[in-house]
Design a protein around this motif. Structure first.
Motif, PDB file in Angstrom:
ATOM      1  N   PHE A  74      38.356  27.320  22.746  1.00 24.08           N
ATOM      2  CA  PHE A  74      38.371  26.367  21.639  1.00 24.08           C
ATOM      3  C   PHE A  74      37.192  26.548  20.693  1.00 24.08           C
ATOM      4  CE2 PHE A  74      41.034  23.555  24.491  1.00 24.08           C
ATOM      5  CZ  PHE A  74      42.142  23.525  23.656  1.00 24.08           C
ATOM      6  N   ALA A  75      36.045  26.962  21.234  1.00 26.86           N
ATOM      7  CA  ALA A  75      34.850  27.090  20.397  1.00 26.86           C
ATOM      8  C   ALA A  75      35.042  28.090  19.265  1.00 26.86           C
ATOM      9  CB  ALA A  75      33.649  27.490  21.247  1.00 26.86           C
ATOM     10  N   GLY A  76      36.018  28.980  19.401  1.00 30.14           N
ATOM     11  CA  GLY A  76      36.284  29.969  18.358  1.00 30.14           C
ATOM     12  C   GLY A  76      37.256  29.509  17.295  1.00 30.14           C
ATOM     13  N   SER A  77      37.863  28.317  17.466  1.00 28.41           N
ATOM     14  CA  SER A  77      38.877  27.875  16.502  1.00 28.41           C
ATOM     15  C   SER A  77      38.974  26.353  16.445  1.00 28.41           C
ATOM     16  CB  SER A  77      40.250  28.458  16.851  1.00 28.41           C
ATOM     17  OG  SER A  77      41.258  27.929  16.009  1.00 28.41           O
ATOM     18  N   GLU A  78      38.484  25.799  15.373  1.00 34.42           N
ATOM     19  CA  GLU A  78      38.611  24.348  15.183  1.00 34.42           C
ATOM     20  C   GLU A  78      40.075  23.973  14.920  1.00 34.42           C
ATOM     21  OE1 GLU A  78      36.739  20.647  12.539  1.00 34.42           O
ATOM     22  OE2 GLU A  78      35.954  22.683  12.305  1.00 34.42           O
ATOM     23  N   THR A  79      40.817  24.860  14.265  1.00 31.44           N
ATOM     24  CA  THR A  79      42.233  24.598  13.990  1.00 31.44           C
ATOM     25  C   THR A  79      43.011  24.403  15.284  1.00 31.44           C
ATOM     26  OG1 THR A  79      42.143  25.893  11.945  1.00 31.44           O
ATOM     27  CG2 THR A  79      44.329  25.502  12.913  1.00 31.44           C
ATOM     28  N   LEU A  80      42.795  25.310  16.244  1.00 33.96           N
ATOM     29  CA  LEU A  80      43.453  25.193  17.548  1.00 33.96           C
ATOM     30  C   LEU A  80      43.031  23.913  18.259  1.00 33.96           C
ATOM     31  CD1 LEU A  80      45.092  26.366  19.972  1.00 33.96           C
ATOM     32  CD2 LEU A  80      42.966  27.494  20.676  1.00 33.96           C
ATOM     33  N   THR A  81      41.742  23.623  18.229  1.00 38.55           N
ATOM     34  CA  THR A  81      41.236  22.425  18.903  1.00 38.55           C
ATOM     35  C   THR A  81      41.916  21.176  18.369  1.00 38.55           C
ATOM     36  OG1 THR A  81      39.095  23.529  19.154  1.00 38.55           O
ATOM     37  CG2 THR A  81      39.153  21.161  19.539  1.00 38.55           C
ATOM     38  N   ARG A  82      41.976  21.061  17.052  1.00 41.51           N
ATOM     39  CA  ARG A  82      42.584  19.859  16.458  1.00 41.51           C
ATOM     40  C   ARG A  82      44.087  19.804  16.714  1.00 41.51           C
ATOM     41  NH1 ARG A  82      39.092  16.850  13.967  1.00 41.51           N
ATOM     42  NH2 ARG A  82      37.132  17.726  13.169  1.00 41.51           N
ATOM     43  N   ALA A  83      44.732  20.966  16.751  1.00 36.84           N
ATOM     44  CA  ALA A  83      46.172  21.002  17.036  1.00 36.84           C
ATOM     45  C   ALA A  83      46.452  20.510  18.452  1.00 36.84           C
ATOM     46  CB  ALA A  83      46.713  22.411  16.848  1.00 36.84           C
ATOM     47  N   MET A  84      45.625  20.912  19.418  1.00 39.95           N
ATOM     48  CA  MET A  84      45.829  20.464  20.793  1.00 39.95           C
ATOM     49  C   MET A  84      45.489  18.983  20.949  1.00 39.95           C
ATOM     50  SD  MET A  84      47.172  23.008  22.329  1.00 39.95           S
ATOM     51  CE  MET A  84      47.934  23.282  20.720  1.00 39.95           C
ATOM     52  N   MET A  85      44.505  18.504  20.213  1.00 35.33           N
ATOM     53  CA  MET A  85      44.210  17.066  20.222  1.00 35.33           C
ATOM     54  C   MET A  85      45.403  16.276  19.686  1.00 35.33           C
ATOM     55  SD  MET A  85      40.270  17.367  18.848  1.00 35.33           S
ATOM     56  CE  MET A  85      40.075  15.617  18.479  1.00 35.33           C
ATOM     57  N   LYS A  86      45.977  16.781  18.614  1.00 28.45           N
ATOM     58  CA  LYS A  86      47.131  16.121  18.001  1.00 28.45           C
ATOM     59  C   LYS A  86      48.344  16.128  18.923  1.00 28.45           C
ATOM     60  CE  LYS A  86      49.972  16.203  13.786  1.00 28.45           C
ATOM     61  NZ  LYS A  86      50.227  16.915  12.505  1.00 28.45           N
ATOM     62  N   SER A  87      48.477  17.164  19.731  1.00 25.57           N
ATOM     63  CA  SER A  87      49.640  17.278  20.622  1.00 25.57           C
ATOM     64  C   SER A  87      49.597  16.290  21.779  1.00 25.57           C
ATOM     65  CB  SER A  87      49.720  18.698  21.184  1.00 25.57           C
ATOM     66  OG  SER A  87      48.722  18.904  22.178  1.00 25.57           O
ATOM     67  N   ASN A  88      48.391  15.755  22.056  1.00 23.82           N
ATOM     68  CA  ASN A  88      48.195  14.827  23.178  1.00 23.82           C
ATOM     69  C   ASN A  88      48.478  15.493  24.528  1.00 23.82           C
ATOM     70  OD1 ASN A  88      47.240  12.239  23.867  1.00 23.82           O
ATOM     71  ND2 ASN A  88      49.313  11.508  24.268  1.00 23.82           N
ATOM     72  N   ALA A  89      48.269  16.802  24.566  1.00 26.07           N
ATOM     73  CA  ALA A  89      48.450  17.549  25.816  1.00 26.07           C
ATOM     74  C   ALA A  89      47.184  17.470  26.664  1.00 26.07           C
ATOM     75  CB  ALA A  89      48.786  18.997  25.506  1.00 26.07           C
ATOM     76  N   ILE A  90      47.315  17.915  27.902  1.00 25.29           N
ATOM     77  CA  ILE A  90      46.179  17.995  28.820  1.00 25.29           C
ATOM     78  C   ILE A  90      45.803  19.473  28.904  1.00 25.29           C
ATOM     79  CG2 ILE A  90      45.411  17.615  31.197  1.00 25.29           C
ATOM     80  CD1 ILE A  90      48.029  15.566  31.089  1.00 25.29           C
ATOM     81  N   CYS A  91      44.704  19.836  28.283  1.00 29.28           N
ATOM     82  CA  CYS A  91      44.335  21.239  28.132  1.00 29.28           C
ATOM     83  C   CYS A  91      43.206  21.591  29.094  1.00 29.28           C
ATOM     84  CB  CYS A  91      43.900  21.525  26.699  1.00 29.28           C
ATOM     85  SG  CYS A  91      45.200  21.209  25.471  1.00 29.28           S
ATOM     86  N   ILE A  92      43.527  22.414  30.079  1.00 33.01           N
ATOM     87  CA  ILE A  92      42.556  22.868  31.067  1.00 33.01           C
ATOM     88  C   ILE A  92      42.317  24.349  30.813  1.00 33.01           C
ATOM     89  CG2 ILE A  92      42.009  23.059  33.516  1.00 33.01           C
ATOM     90  CD1 ILE A  92      44.082  20.831  34.029  1.00 33.01           C
ATOM     91  N   ALA A  93      41.086  24.696  30.479  1.00 38.68           N
ATOM     92  CA  ALA A  93      40.761  26.049  30.017  1.00 38.68           C
ATOM     93  C   ALA A  93      40.200  26.893  31.153  1.00 38.68           C
ATOM     94  CB  ALA A  93      39.753  25.984  28.869  1.00 38.68           C
ATOM     95  N   TYR A  94      40.793  28.040  31.358  1.00 40.37           N
ATOM     96  CA  TYR A  94      40.291  28.962  32.378  1.00 40.37           C
ATOM     97  C   TYR A  94      38.795  29.228  32.219  1.00 40.37           C
ATOM     98  CZ  TYR A  94      45.169  30.565  33.276  1.00 40.37           C
ATOM     99  OH  TYR A  94      46.504  30.660  33.586  1.00 40.37           O
ATOM    100  N   GLU A  95      38.373  29.398  30.952  1.00 42.84           N
ATOM    101  CA  GLU A  95      37.029  29.931  30.721  1.00 42.84           C
ATOM    102  C   GLU A  95      35.902  28.950  31.001  1.00 42.84           C
ATOM    103  OE1 GLU A  95      38.393  28.316  26.702  1.00 42.84           O
ATOM    104  OE2 GLU A  95      39.291  29.462  28.343  1.00 42.84           O
ATOM    105  N   THR A  96      36.207  27.662  31.224  1.00 48.95           N
ATOM    106  CA  THR A  96      35.124  26.717  31.536  1.00 48.95           C
ATOM    107  C   THR A  96      35.204  26.160  32.952  1.00 48.95           C
ATOM    108  OG1 THR A  96      36.305  24.810  30.552  1.00 48.95           O
ATOM    109  CG2 THR A  96      34.834  26.063  29.106  1.00 48.95           C
ATOM    110  N   VAL A  97      36.167  26.623  33.749  1.00 47.32           N
ATOM    111  CA  VAL A  97      36.196  26.271  35.174  1.00 47.32           C
ATOM    112  C   VAL A  97      35.002  26.954  35.843  1.00 47.32           C
ATOM    113  CG1 VAL A  97      37.472  26.534  37.344  1.00 47.32           C
ATOM    114  CG2 VAL A  97      38.700  25.978  35.222  1.00 47.32           C
ATOM    115  N   GLU A  98      34.308  26.222  36.703  1.00 51.85           N
ATOM    116  CA  GLU A  98      33.099  26.767  37.322  1.00 51.85           C
ATOM    117  C   GLU A  98      33.163  26.733  38.842  1.00 51.85           C
ATOM    118  OE1 GLU A  98      29.327  25.363  35.951  1.00 51.85           O
ATOM    119  OE2 GLU A  98      29.970  25.191  33.851  1.00 51.85           O
TER     120      GLU A  98
END
Length: 359
Positions: free
Chosen positions: A97-121
């Motif tokens: 998400f940090a690379g695209s504000e457009t994508l971030t806002r689109a997923m916020m608008k979708s009201n989905a539950i977004c779990i990102a591989y790259e920040t799982v620790e």
């Protein structure tokens, strides 16, 4: 739970979100898996392979999204997929998400539950779902960089390892993380003279201990970077800040200090890139030239070796997919704090600090 595996539609993306082995594990746990027709072909898996593992095949991406409680992918949804996402649908994939504000806002608008591989620790702070693709990308960065050093593509016309009587190329690697170590290993193995730079002295000491004598280390600061870019032939950008935009270590004005034909490869492009002149490219059109410097900034580098990448990725993702499917996303995240750090967007809000600060 109903789990859907759509076909990736990003340019030249041939990976698939789950292997037949992963499907088998989900079905064994009484979950239902729908795979889009031909989704696995690019990675060497036929529809019949998935059917034999217990999956159902659906002809279109629209049908996969419509029927699934959770979507398991490789790359972030692109614009044509935004309208297919249902409210409260779980999306488990690389988002960056940090690379695209457009994508971030689109997923916020979708009201989905977004779990990102790259920040799982993991408990030690490492990134288990990003590591295998960083390993692939690190090794590929040298493979691709060596190719684009050829004069045919605008490079210096230098063979990475040289030949007897002719010195090898000099490779500069910014970042001593997973990408940097894999790139250094590959470049050193080909006979190049390698310099690895980082601000973490523990990482530099480790590299100094385990790498061959043709790999040297140097502390990373602007002065040292400006000095080294004048003499190195191939420059790899592999700096990662968890969930946030990558720092711009090479600015636009620094390109003029490089020799014409220098090649720079930005592995951090998904996170906005660590070169100021970085613009994401595709496998179809991978390079561009600014100030006579060849830029390779493909945003899905591992997609070029999908068989290796898919197997490496799903080796580590399937366990987390099972946790979410078996327990539901809320209980799974409550019980696994490392997985909880993968939650980036939920309830129409961005909840990952690095992304919020970046925008």
């Amino acid at each position: 739970m109903i789990v859907g595996v759509p076909k990736e539609i990003k340019n030249n993306e041939n990976r698939v979100g789950m292997t037949p082995a992963g499907v088998f594990e989900l079905v064994k746990s009484n979950h239902t898996v729908y795979v889009q027709h031909t989704a696995g072909l690019g990675s060497g898996f036929s529809d019949q392979d998935f059917i034999d593992a217990g999956a159902h095949i659906l002809p279109t991406i629209e049908e996969v999204y419509a029927i699934s409680d959770m979507i398991v992918k490789v790359k972030e949804p692109i614009e044509s997929e935004y309208a297919l996402i249902k409210p409260e649908q779980i999306l488990f994939t690389y988002f960056h998400f940090a690379g695209s504000e457009t994508l971030t806002r689109a997923m916020m608008k979708s009201n989905a539950i977004c779990i990102a591989y790259e920040t799982v620790e993991d408990p030690d702070g490492s990134l288990p779902l990003l590591t295998p693709m960083s390993e692939v990308a690190g090794r590929m960065s040298i493979q691709e960089g060596a190719k684009y050093l050829e004069k045919t593509y605008g490079g210096l016309g230098i063979l990475l390892g040289g030949v007897p009587g002719v010195p090898p190329a000099k490779v500069l690697i910014l970042g001593a993380g997973v990408v940097g170590i894999q790139a250094a290993k590959k470049a050193a193995g080909l006979g190049a003279q390698v310099t690895v730079m980082d601000v973490n002295m523990k990482r530099l000491r480790y590299i100094n201990d385990v790498m061959a004598n043709n790999v040297i280390t140097e502390f990373s600061n602007e002065y040292n970077i400006r000095k080294n870019i004048q003499t190195h032939d191939l420059i790899i950008g592999g700096v990662l800040v968890k969930g946030a935009k990558a720092p711009k270590l090479i600015t636009r004005d620094m390109l003029k200090d490089m020799r014409p034909g220098t090649v720079i490869v930005d592995v951090a492009v998904d996170q906005g890139g660590c070169f100021e002149s970085t613009v994401a490219t595709t496998h179809q059109d991978p390079i561009y030239i600014i100030d006579d410097v060849v830029h390779y900034c493909v945003a899905n580098m591992p997609g070029a070796v999908p068989r290796t990448s898919t197997l490496a990725l799903t080796n580590v993702t399937v366990g987390y997919v099972l946790q979410i499917a078996n327990k539901g996303w809320k209980d799974a995240l409550d019980q696994n704090k490392g997985l909880a750090l993968g939650l980036n967007v939920v309830g129409g809000e961005c909840v990952y600090p690095g992304i919020m600060e970046g925008f």
